[in-house]
Write a protein that holds these residues in place. Structure first.
Motif, PDB file in Angstrom:
ATOM      1  N   ALA A   8      17.102  -2.019  16.225  1.00  0.00           N
ATOM      2  CA  ALA A   8      16.103  -2.644  15.356  1.00  0.00           C
ATOM      3  C   ALA A   8      14.777  -2.843  16.085  1.00  0.00           C
ATOM      4  CB  ALA A   8      16.628  -3.980  14.823  1.00  0.00           C
ATOM      5  N   GLY A   9      14.850  -3.005  17.408  1.00  0.00           N
ATOM      6  CA  GLY A   9      13.643  -3.173  18.216  1.00  0.00           C
ATOM      7  C   GLY A   9      13.024  -1.858  18.667  1.00  0.00           C
ATOM      8  N   GLY A  10      13.598  -0.749  18.212  1.00  0.00           N
ATOM      9  CA  GLY A  10      13.028   0.548  18.539  1.00  0.00           C
ATOM     10  C   GLY A  10      13.501   1.143  19.857  1.00  0.00           C
ATOM     11  N   PHE A  11      14.587   0.616  20.406  1.00  0.00           N
ATOM     12  CA  PHE A  11      15.129   1.151  21.655  1.00  0.00           C
ATOM     13  C   PHE A  11      16.265   2.126  21.354  1.00  0.00           C
ATOM     14  CE2 PHE A  11      13.282  -2.918  22.853  1.00  0.00           C
ATOM     15  CZ  PHE A  11      12.528  -2.556  23.959  1.00  0.00           C
ATOM     16  N   PRO A  12      16.413   3.175  22.170  1.00  0.00           N
ATOM     17  CA  PRO A  12      17.529   4.101  21.959  1.00  0.00           C
ATOM     18  C   PRO A  12      18.842   3.422  22.340  1.00  0.00           C
ATOM     19  CG  PRO A  12      16.338   4.665  23.967  1.00  0.00           C
ATOM     20  CD  PRO A  12      15.565   3.555  23.297  1.00  0.00           C
ATOM     21  N   VAL A  13      19.903   3.753  21.618  1.00  0.00           N
ATOM     22  CA  VAL A  13      21.221   3.201  21.928  1.00  0.00           C
ATOM     23  C   VAL A  13      22.219   4.334  22.094  1.00  0.00           C
ATOM     24  CG1 VAL A  13      20.832   0.965  20.809  1.00  0.00           C
ATOM     25  CG2 VAL A  13      21.782   2.841  19.493  1.00  0.00           C
ATOM     26  N   GLU A  14      23.228   4.058  22.884  1.00  0.00           N
ATOM     27  CA  GLU A  14      24.286   5.032  23.148  1.00  0.00           C
ATOM     28  C   GLU A  14      25.074   5.284  21.870  1.00  0.00           C
ATOM     29  OE1 GLU A  14      26.197   7.750  24.962  1.00  0.00           O
ATOM     30  OE2 GLU A  14      25.006   6.505  26.328  1.00  0.00           O
ATOM     31  N   ARG A  15      25.348   6.539  21.579  1.00  0.00           N
ATOM     32  CA  ARG A  15      26.113   6.892  20.376  1.00  0.00           C
ATOM     33  C   ARG A  15      27.591   7.097  20.673  1.00  0.00           C
ATOM     34  NH1 ARG A  15      23.091   4.729  16.837  1.00  0.00           N
ATOM     35  NH2 ARG A  15      21.007   5.590  16.739  1.00  0.00           N
ATOM     36  N   ARG A  16      27.915   7.317  21.972  1.00  0.00           N
ATOM     37  CA  ARG A  16      29.327   7.479  22.339  1.00  0.00           C
ATOM     38  C   ARG A  16      30.047   6.147  22.229  1.00  0.00           C
ATOM     39  NH1 ARG A  16      28.763  10.003  28.212  1.00  0.00           N
ATOM     40  NH2 ARG A  16      27.206   8.378  28.192  1.00  0.00           N
ATOM     41  N   LYS A  17      31.354   6.226  22.079  1.00  0.00           N
ATOM     42  CA  LYS A  17      32.181   5.025  22.035  1.00  0.00           C
ATOM     43  C   LYS A  17      32.040   4.272  23.352  1.00  0.00           C
ATOM     44  CE  LYS A  17      37.018   3.599  21.284  1.00  0.00           C
ATOM     45  NZ  LYS A  17      36.676   2.223  21.264  1.00  0.00           N
ATOM     46  N   PHE A  18      31.912   2.974  23.272  1.00  0.00           N
ATOM     47  CA  PHE A  18      31.774   2.126  24.452  1.00  0.00           C
ATOM     48  C   PHE A  18      33.018   2.232  25.324  1.00  0.00           C
ATOM     49  CE2 PHE A  18      32.454  -2.170  26.322  1.00  0.00           C
ATOM     50  CZ  PHE A  18      31.418  -2.134  27.232  1.00  0.00           C
ATOM     51  N   ALA A  19      32.829   2.461  26.610  1.00  0.00           N
ATOM     52  CA  ALA A  19      33.932   2.540  27.575  1.00  0.00           C
ATOM     53  C   ALA A  19      33.741   1.413  28.587  1.00  0.00           C
ATOM     54  CB  ALA A  19      33.947   3.897  28.262  1.00  0.00           C
ATOM     55  N   ALA A  20      34.495   0.346  28.432  1.00  0.00           N
ATOM     56  CA  ALA A  20      34.372  -0.821  29.316  1.00  0.00           C
ATOM     57  C   ALA A  20      34.911  -0.466  30.691  1.00  0.00           C
ATOM     58  CB  ALA A  20      35.129  -2.006  28.724  1.00  0.00           C
ATOM     59  N   HIS A  21      34.002  -0.285  31.661  1.00  0.00           N
ATOM     60  CA  HIS A  21      34.427   0.080  33.005  1.00  0.00           C
ATOM     61  C   HIS A  21      33.412  -0.387  34.039  1.00  0.00           C
ATOM     62  CE1 HIS A  21      31.516   3.255  32.295  1.00  0.00           C
ATOM     63  NE2 HIS A  21      31.479   3.429  33.616  1.00  0.00           N
ATOM     64  N   VAL A  22      33.881  -0.517  35.256  1.00  0.00           N
ATOM     65  CA  VAL A  22      33.036  -0.822  36.407  1.00  0.00           C
ATOM     66  C   VAL A  22      33.168   0.358  37.364  1.00  0.00           C
ATOM     67  CG1 VAL A  22      32.622  -2.375  38.355  1.00  0.00           C
ATOM     68  CG2 VAL A  22      33.398  -3.313  36.162  1.00  0.00           C
TER      69      VAL A  22
END
Length: 190
Positions: free
Chosen positions: A122-136
């Motif tokens: 909504a703020g005009g920033f690009p976002v990742e389209r892939r599924k979120f992968a919770a990792h370190v």
């Protein structure tokens, strides 16, 4: 209207930033120890203990004047405290990364990422389209194979905030600075 300071090239100053979960010192020590343990089998470059984190949204290089827009987007996110259980260690062959992650991603974390991505878009920033992968990420440029296995004992990470981090790329490695913090619902704001 005042113009922002410019760099030597005449361009406005920029910042390389991302949103993340930032571990406590104790959790960072445990993550670092896991990286040390698997390094003997896989080689590669270990992440420094002070740089270990779980990325929620990578923004990248933006004009510094947009940092307030990022803060405003993050201000729209509300989440309860939750516990993240990091119970898997594995390697991704395609990018030579060794990581620890969660077999089951808590619904609160999924909601946090979803809300953050919606506010960023909504703020005009690009976002990742892939599924979120919770990792370190523990190691980069790993040479050996690391089959997925259970992390025993698992790392129990109580999450009560997320942060905006600026990354300064240097020859000796990235230097990270936490520039803003957002607590969970009911938490105190920095």
């Amino acid at each position: 209207m005042t113009r922002p300071a410019e760099t030597a090239s005449g361009a406005p100053p920029r910042a390389r930033v991302f949103f993340a979960l930032w571990p406590t010192a104790a959790i960072a020590r445990r993550l670092h120890k896991e990286g040390e343990r698997v390094h003997t089998a896989t080689g590669g470059r270990r992440m420094r203990r002070d740089t270990l984190h779980l990325t929620l949204a990578f923004i990248g290089d933006i004009p510094r004047e947009r940092l307030d827009d990022l803060r405003a987007a993050a201000d729209k996110v509300a989440f309860p405290p939750f516990t993240l259980q990091l119970d898997r260690i594995a390697g991704w062959r395609h990018n030579h990364i060794v990581w620890v992650g969660a077999t089951e991603v808590p619904a609160e974390l999924e909601s946090l990422v979803s809300q953050l991505n919606a506010a960023l878009a909504a703020g005009g920033f690009p976002v990742e389209r892939r599924k979120f992968a919770a990792h370190v990420t523990l190691l980069r440029n790993a040479r050996g194979e690391l089959a997925a296995s259970e992390l025993d004992p698992s790392i129990v990470w109580p999450v009560g905030e997320f942060v905006l981090v600026e990354s300064d790329l240097r020859p000796e490695g990235a230097q990270y600075t936490v520039v803003a913090t957002w607590p969970c619902v009911g938490g105190a704001r920095d």
